[in-house]
Design an enzyme around this catalytic site. Sequence first.
Site, PDB file in Angstrom:
ATOM      1  N   LYS A 152     -27.508 -36.888  16.464  1.00  0.00           N
ATOM      2  CA  LYS A 152     -26.980 -38.227  16.274  1.00  0.00           C
ATOM      3  C   LYS A 152     -27.114 -38.959  17.602  1.00  0.00           C
ATOM      4  O   LYS A 152     -27.266 -38.336  18.653  1.00  0.00           O
ATOM      5  CB  LYS A 152     -25.551 -38.191  15.772  1.00  0.00           C
TER       6      LYS A 152
ATOM      7  N   ARG B  16      -8.221 -31.180   9.517  1.00  0.00           N
ATOM      8  CA  ARG B  16      -8.652 -32.550   9.284  1.00  0.00           C
ATOM      9  C   ARG B  16      -8.428 -32.870   7.802  1.00  0.00           C
ATOM     10  O   ARG B  16      -8.888 -32.125   6.938  1.00  0.00           O
ATOM     11  CB  ARG B  16     -10.125 -32.728   9.627  1.00  0.00           C
TER      12      ARG B  16
ATOM     13  N   ASP C 114     -23.761 -38.937  21.894  1.00  0.00           N
ATOM     14  CA  ASP C 114     -24.286 -38.922  20.525  1.00  0.00           C
ATOM     15  C   ASP C 114     -23.385 -39.657  19.534  1.00  0.00           C
ATOM     16  O   ASP C 114     -23.811 -39.969  18.429  1.00  0.00           O
ATOM     17  CB  ASP C 114     -24.608 -37.493  20.044  1.00  0.00           C
TER      18      ASP C 114
ATOM     19  N   SER D 177     -17.392 -38.923  11.564  1.00  0.00           N
ATOM     20  CA  SER D 177     -16.843 -38.671  12.891  1.00  0.00           C
ATOM     21  C   SER D 177     -17.579 -39.474  13.968  1.00  0.00           C
ATOM     22  O   SER D 177     -17.884 -38.964  15.026  1.00  0.00           O
ATOM     23  CB  SER D 177     -16.917 -37.181  13.188  1.00  0.00           C
TER      24      SER D 177
ATOM     25  N   SER E 252     -19.091 -32.364  24.239  1.00  0.00           N
ATOM     26  CA  SER E 252     -19.100 -33.625  23.493  1.00  0.00           C
ATOM     27  C   SER E 252     -17.922 -34.535  23.838  1.00  0.00           C
ATOM     28  O   SER E 252     -17.764 -34.948  24.966  1.00  0.00           O
ATOM     29  CB  SER E 252     -19.153 -33.316  22.000  1.00  0.00           C
ATOM     30  N   HIS E 253     -17.068 -34.768  22.862  1.00  0.00           N
ATOM     31  CA  HIS E 253     -15.966 -35.716  23.025  1.00  0.00           C
ATOM     32  C   HIS E 253     -14.710 -35.054  23.560  1.00  0.00           C
ATOM     33  O   HIS E 253     -13.687 -35.715  23.706  1.00  0.00           O
ATOM     34  CB  HIS E 253     -15.677 -36.353  21.667  1.00  0.00           C
TER      35      HIS E 253
ATOM     36  N   ASP F 168     -21.163 -36.974  25.559  1.00  0.00           N
ATOM     37  CA  ASP F 168     -22.582 -36.642  25.672  1.00  0.00           C
ATOM     38  C   ASP F 168     -23.487 -37.669  24.997  1.00  0.00           C
ATOM     39  O   ASP F 168     -24.684 -37.438  24.844  1.00  0.00           O
ATOM     40  CB  ASP F 168     -22.844 -35.246  25.095  1.00  0.00           C
TER      41      ASP F 168
ATOM     42  N   GLU G  37     -22.218 -39.213   9.854  1.00  0.00           N
ATOM     43  CA  GLU G  37     -20.965 -38.515   9.611  1.00  0.00           C
ATOM     44  C   GLU G  37     -19.814 -39.478   9.871  1.00  0.00           C
ATOM     45  O   GLU G  37     -19.934 -40.398  10.683  1.00  0.00           O
ATOM     46  CB  GLU G  37     -20.831 -37.319  10.539  1.00  0.00           C
TER      47      GLU G  37
ATOM     48  N   ASP H  82     -19.436 -41.400  23.304  1.00  0.00           N
ATOM     49  CA  ASP H  82     -18.633 -40.238  23.707  1.00  0.00           C
ATOM     50  C   ASP H  82     -19.212 -39.533  24.931  1.00  0.00           C
ATOM     51  O   ASP H  82     -20.169 -40.002  25.547  1.00  0.00           O
ATOM     52  CB  ASP H  82     -18.476 -39.263  22.537  1.00  0.00           C
TER      53      ASP H  82
END
Length: 543
Positions: A376, A496, A281, A365, A113-114, A279, A363, A277
């Site tokens: 997403k 977080r 999403d 995020s 992902s990110h 990938d 979300e 990002d």
Amino acid sequence: MHLNQVATQPIEGQKPGTSGLRKKTKVFMGPHYLENFVQAIFDAIGGATGKTFVLGGDGRYFSHEAAQVILRMAAANGAAKVIVGQGALLSTPAASNLIRLFRTDGGIILSASHNPGGHDEDFGVKFNTPNGGPAPEAVTEAIFARTKTIQQYGILETVDADLSGPGVQRMGDMVVEVVDPVADYAALMETLFDFGAIRELFASGFRMRFDAMNAVTGPYATEVLENRLGAPKGTVVHGAPLPDFGGMHPDPNPTWAHELIAEMMQADAPDFGAASDGDGDRNMVLGRGVYVSPSDSLAVLAANAHLAPGYAGGLKGVARSMPTSAAVDRVADAMGLPKYETPTGWKFFGNLMDADRVTLCGEESFGNGSDHVREKDGLWAVLLWLNILAVRKQSVGEIMADHWNRYGRNYYSRHDYEALDASTANVIMGDLRARLDTLPGSTVEGMRISSADDFAYTDPVDGSQATGQGLRIVFDGGSRIVLRISGTGTEGATIRLYLERYVAGPEGLGEEPQKALAPVIRAAETLTGLRERSGRSEPDVVT
Ligand code: G1P
Ligand code: ZN
């Protein structure tokens, strides 16, 4: 060609996190590491014999090698067919779409992902189920359990499949179909949005900058925004997916997408800015001089989705992850829509969408999406924003001001304390958890605590339960502190801290979020000692 059963042994730590198994690339490149996990996936879903899968990812370092290994293993495990994105590329939402479109038995997505990519950075493997969504907990648990007992894996010894262009080939008895990664996704977008209206918007001189951050969304955004919607060439920047994302950290937030932020804060900035990002999403959106927080973006999309043809009939309901701000709840209440609060991670939205309970999910995020796929979807969110801007003929700033005037404003921020020593992080969390019962009724920084708990969730569709999903302290009036440990980090532990404060208006709607949240930030430190005990004077990332 030779079918090999390779003897192996369980490797520790192959537990999928919030979104698949993520590790340092070097770990994935270690002996049997990838192979064990992939065989565990096949075993956990009752074998691969006769099945069809989708395969692709964000193109990060090691993707090509991993894709070839997975193809050879799928063939050895008796799979009938694998549909692969050209160049082993597929954005996560595009993979979800293909799984659904071709009714496959699931798919394997190669992405972290990110997280940054490269030999010394991160890699990841995620299994999605036939509904197109990330495997639910029961499946990831079964995969993890299998990694603890695995003794062998199957792999075909053969030459690599040619993934350089669309076409059909065979690997042993298995069909490998290489597809254009963008075409079916772009066609789906055309069914949801008013491309004519958005084309007119661009034709009228509307300017946009889309930062693909050298990641997978580049080809998707170029095809949809520039080729199909007529945005000028150059609207998409950093549009070529690179194995190391050009050294960028492909996370669309103000810290990592600072180039876009700087551009959008200038007086002559484009009308609209967006980033995605690794990938594809996640998304961040901005107007000229205006940053839209993801929680606010979700609320605005929910309030205006009916302006796009795909959602003209209205929404069935909305869902947000627990740490996401309650801004969308206010929209749901005003519109009389069912609303749901789930644990962090897209996998918890799948059942709600499959049961037709919700249309839109999001979300904090930088992720939102709808039931058009089961992930997403960054570019989808950008297109829905463009559709709304085209219909309302207002600027992003005007739309935000109008939204807050109507619903009030949920000031919101997330503070990340990254790569902490894991035991320190566990002690900080453990101490607070132990005190939760004693907190309600007490006052911190002049604010009275109305409730405190460790978030647990019972899925309303299948009754499955998830516990320990985040420590939550709620104050009178709706201000909130949430603390949880990241399930996607690959180094130490990341805490977080989510902060929220509601202002009803009409006064006080235009403050700077960190300033508006100052009492909540102080209360968080008083309650947790996070900065003092972790030895960090400030968070690593503020979003
Ligand atoms: C993070 C985000 C979460 C998101 C996930 C995958 O997980 O916080 O909302 O679903 O990435 O994109 P975390 O690291 O917090 O477990
Ligand atoms: Zn992502």
